[in-house]
Design a protein around this motif. Sequence first.
Motif, PDB file in Angstrom:
ATOM      1  N   GLU A   1      -5.533   1.302   2.306  1.00  0.00           N
ATOM      2  CA  GLU A   1      -5.134   0.589   3.358  1.00  0.00           C
ATOM      3  C   GLU A   1      -5.255   0.889   4.908  1.00  0.00           C
ATOM      4  OE1 GLU A   1      -2.595  -1.770   6.099  1.00  0.00           O
ATOM      5  OE2 GLU A   1      -2.511   0.322   5.760  1.00  0.00           O
ATOM      6  N   GLU A   2      -4.669   2.299   4.954  1.00  0.00           N
ATOM      7  CA  GLU A   2      -4.793   2.653   6.324  1.00  0.00           C
ATOM      8  C   GLU A   2      -6.258   2.839   7.052  1.00  0.00           C
ATOM      9  OE1 GLU A   2      -0.676   3.365   6.934  1.00  0.00           O
ATOM     10  OE2 GLU A   2      -2.395   2.715   8.009  1.00  0.00           O
TER      11      GLU A   2
ATOM     12  N   ASP B   1       4.573  -4.654   3.547  1.00  0.00           N
ATOM     13  CA  ASP B   1       4.285  -3.574   4.246  1.00  0.00           C
ATOM     14  C   ASP B   1       5.011  -3.001   5.771  1.00  0.00           C
ATOM     15  OD1 ASP B   1       0.904  -2.341   5.912  1.00  0.00           O
ATOM     16  OD2 ASP B   1       2.766  -1.516   5.594  1.00  0.00           O
ATOM     17  N   MET B   2       5.889  -2.190   5.313  1.00  0.00           N
ATOM     18  CA  MET B   2       7.085  -1.733   6.464  1.00  0.00           C
ATOM     19  C   MET B   2       8.117  -2.679   6.541  1.00  0.00           C
ATOM     20  SD  MET B   2       4.642  -0.732   9.769  1.00  0.00           S
ATOM     21  CE  MET B   2       5.998  -0.152  10.722  1.00  0.00           C
TER      22      MET B   2
ATOM     23  N   ASP C   1       6.179   3.018   6.426  1.00  0.00           N
ATOM     24  CA  ASP C   1       4.658   2.679   6.358  1.00  0.00           C
ATOM     25  C   ASP C   1       4.040   3.556   5.309  1.00  0.00           C
ATOM     26  OD1 ASP C   1       1.766   2.442   8.767  1.00  0.00           O
ATOM     27  OD2 ASP C   1       2.365   1.542   6.696  1.00  0.00           O
ATOM     28  N   ASN C   2       3.739   3.504   4.252  1.00  0.00           N
ATOM     29  CA  ASN C   2       4.777   2.220   3.526  1.00  0.00           C
ATOM     30  C   ASN C   2       5.488   2.698   2.211  1.00  0.00           C
ATOM     31  OD1 ASN C   2       5.205  -0.408   3.238  1.00  0.00           O
ATOM     32  ND2 ASN C   2       3.704  -0.766   1.888  1.00  0.00           N
TER      33      ASN C   2
ATOM     34  N   HIS D   1       0.669  -1.242   0.079  1.00  0.00           N
ATOM     35  CA  HIS D   1      -0.027  -0.022   0.083  1.00  0.00           C
ATOM     36  C   HIS D   1       0.837   1.200   0.036  1.00  0.00           C
ATOM     37  CE1 HIS D   1       0.093   1.783   4.157  1.00  0.00           C
ATOM     38  NE2 HIS D   1       0.322   0.286   4.655  1.00  0.00           N
TER      39      HIS D   1
END
Length: 551
Positions: A319-320, A347-348, A286-287, A259
Motif C-alpha cells: 500500500e505504501e 487505515d490508521m 499506520d497501519n 494494509h
Amino acid sequence: MNDLTMRFLFFISLFLTTNSFAQKLSKADKSIVANLKTSISYLADDKLEGRRAGTPGEKLAITYITSQFQQAGLSPKGAEGFQQSFEINDGKEIGASAIFSVNGQELKKGSEFFPLAFSPNSGSIEAVVSLSLSESGQPWFKDLGDVLMNNKDNPHFDINSEIQSIIKNAATKGAKALIFYNSSNLADNVKFDPRDKMETAAIPVFYLMSTAREKYLKDLSADYDITLKSDLAEKKRTASNVIGYIDNGAASTIVFGAHFDHLGYGEDGNSMLRNGSKEIHNGADDNASGTAALMELAKLMKKSKSKQNNYLFIAFSGEELGLFGSKYFVEHPTINLTNVNYMINMDMVGRLNDSTKTVTIGGYGTSPAWNNILSGIKKLPFTVRYDSSGTGPSDHTSFYRKDIPVLFFFTGLHTDYHKPGDDADKINYNGELQIIKYITAVVDNSKSLGKLAFTKTREQQTGTAARFSVSMGIMPDYTFSGSGVRVDGVTDGRAAQKAGLKTGDVVVQLGEHKINSMETYMQGLSKFKKGDSTTVKVKRGAEELTFDIVF
Ligand SMILES: [Zn+2]
C-alpha cells in the motif's frame, strides 16, 4: 485559572475519560483490547523492521496474520493458501555481468563505474583506445567537465538533455560506446537512477567516476586496453496479501481490508524524516492498528449471527508504494467481484484523539444506502466527520474504481505520521475498540438490505494534482512501470474526459512535452494555465491517438 485547579480539573477529565471507557468495558471488550495490544505490539516491534513490502519483516507479519486468521476459523482465500503474492518492480539495477576493465584490471560496479540506466544491454566490447581519440567503430570517452565549464553561467542548462544529445551525436558518428567522465570540480549530478524511464540509447553508455579515472586512465593521451559490457537487470521483489474467508453460503460478500506493510527504514523515499537517517518506522498506527482491527473483526464475524453476507478479510501489502496489493487483488480477484456487496477499509484507526474524538468516515457518497445505515447507529462514543469521496490515499480506492461501495475509517494524521515515532505506546486502544464495534453495527444495520447500490462520487484531490494550477482530471496508475503515465481513472466533467481520454490510456505527450514518467508529466502540466488549450497524445492499446484538450 490557577495551576492547582488546573491540575485538579485535568486529573478529573483524565479519570472520567479513561474510566468512562473502562467502566463500560465488558469482559469481551477487555479481551478485544488485550488482543489489539498484543497484535499491535508485535507488528510494530523493531523485530519486524517496519514491515516493508518484500522484506523478511513483511514475512514475519504474514506468518502472524495467517495464524490469527486460522485461529479465527477463516478458510484460506489467497492464490496460494492464505497468501496472494505479487511482484513489485523496483526499476533497474546494474546487472551482474556489467564490465569495465582497463589493461586487464576490472573496475568496481557502482563505486567506480556504472552503465547509465537507459544504456542498452550489450555483448563484450574490446578495444585499444585513448581518451582523446574518437574513431568510428571504437568506444569514445567524453569529458563532461568541458560541458559544465562552458555552461556554468547558463541558468537553463540541463545536463540530462545535454547528455542525450551527446549520445545521439556520437552514435551518428559511429561511436561503438560512450564513456562519460568529469575532470572538473563542478558537480554533474549524474547518478544511476533505478526508476529512470528514458528511451533506451542507441549505443551502450557508461559513467566513470573521477577517482577511478585518476587511478586507471590518468594519462589522457595514452592507449588503454579496455573491455566494456553493459548489463542492466530488472530489480524486483515479491510481496503478499493475506486473505481469509467466512463462507456463509450467501449471494454477496462484504470485504474488510487493511494494509499491513509500512516503510521499513524509509528506503522507498516515503518517510517524513528529512534528515536522511535510516531508522525503523514501526508503523503502529499506520497501519498495525487497522490490521489488528481486521483480525479482531474476523473473530467477531465468525461468531456473528448475521449470515446474510459472506465475509472476506484482506491484509494488503504494497500500500505504501501506491496501493499495489489492493490493485493487484481487484485485477486478480479470488472471489467474483460482482458479488462484492461493499468494502470497509481501515487505515490508521489507532490514534483517536482524546480531545477532538473525531473519526473520519470516507466513502459516504458511494452508496445511497449509507445515510440510513450510518445514521441508524446511535449513542456514538466519538464524533463522525463524513467525507463523501470514494477515493483517497488508501486501499478502498482500488475497490471504488471497480464500482464497489466503500467506507474508509481513519482517526486522522498526527506528528508521528510516516516517522519512526509511530509506536505502539501511543495507540488509543479503547478508541480503536469503539471503532471496531461501530463497524460491526454497520454490518448489522445493512444485513437486511441486500446488495447496496453504487454511486460515483467526486474524486479526492491527492498530492500532485492539488499543487498545480491546472490538472487534466486523471488518476495516475502508480503501479505502471512502462514509459508514459497510465490513466487509472478519469474524473467526470474534467479536461481529460472532455478531450476523450479513457481509463487504460497511456499519456506520452502533452503539447510539445514528451511524457515518460510522473515527473515529466508534472513538468509538462506546470507549463499550462487555466484556459490554455493544447494537444494530448496517448497510446490506447497498439494505437496512438491525439486529442485536443482545454484546461
Ligand atoms: Zn497507511
